[in-house]
Design a protein around this motif. Sequence first.
Motif, PDB file in Angstrom:
ATOM      1  N   ALA A 241       0.836  -1.198   0.000  1.00  0.00           N
ATOM      2  CA  ALA A 241       0.000   0.000   0.000  1.00  0.00           C
ATOM      3  C   ALA A 241       0.868   1.245   0.000  1.00  0.00           C
ATOM      4  N   LEU A 242       1.977   1.198   0.741  1.00  0.00           N
ATOM      5  CA  LEU A 242       2.896   2.331   0.783  1.00  0.00           C
ATOM      6  C   LEU A 242       3.484   2.593  -0.602  1.00  0.00           C
ATOM      7  N   ALA A 243       3.928   1.511  -1.261  1.00  0.00           N
ATOM      8  CA  ALA A 243       4.499   1.676  -2.605  1.00  0.00           C
ATOM      9  C   ALA A 243       3.433   2.169  -3.570  1.00  0.00           C
ATOM     10  N   GLU A 244       2.228   1.618  -3.470  1.00  0.00           N
ATOM     11  CA  GLU A 244       1.143   2.033  -4.367  1.00  0.00           C
ATOM     12  C   GLU A 244       0.803   3.497  -4.138  1.00  0.00           C
ATOM     13  N   ALA A 245       0.814   3.927  -2.861  1.00  0.00           N
ATOM     14  CA  ALA A 245       0.526   5.332  -2.573  1.00  0.00           C
ATOM     15  C   ALA A 245       1.555   6.224  -3.239  1.00  0.00           C
ATOM     16  N   ALA A 246       2.833   5.880  -3.057  1.00  0.00           N
ATOM     17  CA  ALA A 246       3.878   6.749  -3.605  1.00  0.00           C
ATOM     18  C   ALA A 246       3.848   6.727  -5.121  1.00  0.00           C
ATOM     19  N   ILE A 247       3.695   5.532  -5.715  1.00  0.00           N
ATOM     20  CA  ILE A 247       3.765   5.437  -7.171  1.00  0.00           C
ATOM     21  C   ILE A 247       2.467   5.903  -7.804  1.00  0.00           C
TER      22      ILE A 247
END
Lengths: 141, 105, 98, 331
Positions: free
Chosen positions: D56-62
């Motif tokens: 979720a963190l990676a998806e948020a940033a990307i």
Amino acid sequence: MNGLAELAHTLAPGLLYPTGGAILFAMGLYGLIRRHHLVLRILALNIMGSGVFMVLLGVAARGEGPPDPVAQALTLTGIVVAVSATAFALALVVHLTRLTGHAVMLPGPPDDDAPVEDISREEHHADGGPAAPHPDQDRNP
Amino acid sequence: MSAFYLAAALFLLATILLGLIRVLRGPGSGDRMLAAQLFGTTGVTILLLLSMALGESALVDVALVFALLAVVAAVAFVRQHGLPEPPDTPVHRQHPEDRGPRDDR
Amino acid sequence: MIANTLTVILVLAGLVFFAAGTAGLLRFPDVYSRLHALTKADNVGLGLVILGLMFQAGGPADILKLILIWVLVLAAGTTAAHMVAQRTWTHGEFESDR
Amino acid sequence: MSLLLVIFDLVLLAGIIGVAWRCLASTDLFRAVVLFITFGLLLALAWVRLEAPDIALAEAAIGAGITGALLLVTLERLRSIMAERHSGRPHTPPPDPSGPHALLRALHDPPPERHSFFPALIFALVVGSLLVTALWHQPQSTGLEPVVDAHMDVSGVDHPITAVLLNFRAYDTFLELAIVLIALLGAWSLGRHDLIPARPAPGPILPGTLRLLVPVAIVTGVYVLWAGSHAPGGAFQAGAILGAAGILLVLARPRQLPMAPGIPLRLGITAGVALFLLVGLYGLGAGHGFLGYADAWAYPLIILIEVAATLSIALTLVALFVAGRPAGDDA
């Protein structure tokens, strides 16, 4: 009622999300086949990829205990690869548009003999209106 | 208490899905961008509520990242006018007021 | 107990603002009035929810993080609304039907 | 509570599928892109529900920081290329009286022809139902979680996903960094970039926001990198956050920045792969096998690799956003 809810809850992440991921994958595939604009095709590929990630994470979250970290790590690398590949693909689309004048993959058999200049001229013709069909676009083959 | 947070998150999710109507209808791209901005804020709130409901403090970090980067898409939307084309573009597009004829829509 | 009650009240109040923002986004006639509606959700709605969640926070670090999130969303919402409004003003509301 | 969770899951999934559907069916590309940004947001919520806060963190940033800006800027590039082709430059046909439609063509895709409807539908349905059947019949298992858990004490870190990424399956991560590098090489091979020109910001709000956001983004990136050793976070997420901050700077900088000089930029972009390779070769020489670490050295080596990988990913994402080799770089 409560028992039903409990059952649904134990099933939910493990079955609901993989099913949703499979649906996303199939939808992305459908869009990839049907749409002609290359940006839309890239979006369709991304949606397919998200479906795959959802299947992976859903399967990882199955069963008791914490989710499978290997599948999650795999998905994490997958997301970063997907965004790089998307950026590269979009750069290719921009380049193609600069060369040929359009970012649309035309239906029908490829016209190998047509030099680049001709393609751009055809594109120009086709610009008579968004609804006008391309001259080389055979609606009824 | 966590049922309350969850219900609140569900309510906010419903407002996102309702707001999608504005994205679908438009009519202008400004409307669509604004709707996306609202979704970003709503998403941050949902994440905060979920972090309380599920007891996952890491979700606050996810909300933080969303809040931090919420503006990037809007800036990309607004600052794109006057992209130069091939590399030999002269400097004349450096100011928003002398846009080329192609911006004259 | 009091903390819980306060949290519930504040979160509910925040939800009202989110609902109002969405209703405004859907019902108002043009970009400027929609923008007016949804900045309320950004600023007040999230603000109230965060204020409510602060009563449940585990420590000062958590509270600071929540405040930081609110400040960031305030900045993002302000900037985005300002820029979208400005672009609409200079380029026309329907330029984008593209 | 659990019933509410199930309802939440169902509504979320319905929303994700509906948004993806409208995105793929859209004739207006701008609408498709906004729907895709919303799709990313909803996906992040789904990853949360699947107990994957790292993803979720990676998806948020990307999703929030990179994909949206990338797609919007690509649309603008396409539009300006089409506009220029029809504004009567040499080598192109004279402007058509119905020229404005050329602009529409750049960012519109007419609905597809009818004759491709049934084959595509049947193909997608078959693939989808095969997948669903296979998934419903897959046995329940805990996967590799117990194995990872049993070896956590030799991994050098406390967060299982970081342990998998940088120790147990470091090979994957190494090759992943190489793929990101190759994508950048591909984009650079297409020619020089056409950078968005620097313009003075219209008013004080954008510079003020930048002054707040960029430092906070850098601190958040470092925090997420540091958190990766014991909690959700790590090199990919931190790299994506820093990359998004860089993209924000590229988009909104009020005056021309000094061009990133060629050699340091290239060193930064290759740092992740290079360091990974060096550590791998060192492990080979020291008898731990390629990419193997001595237990005592695992933690410092992982941190070293993660810092380099963060730098590389952030720089590569910004360079991919800019697309094309730096101008004034004849190396």
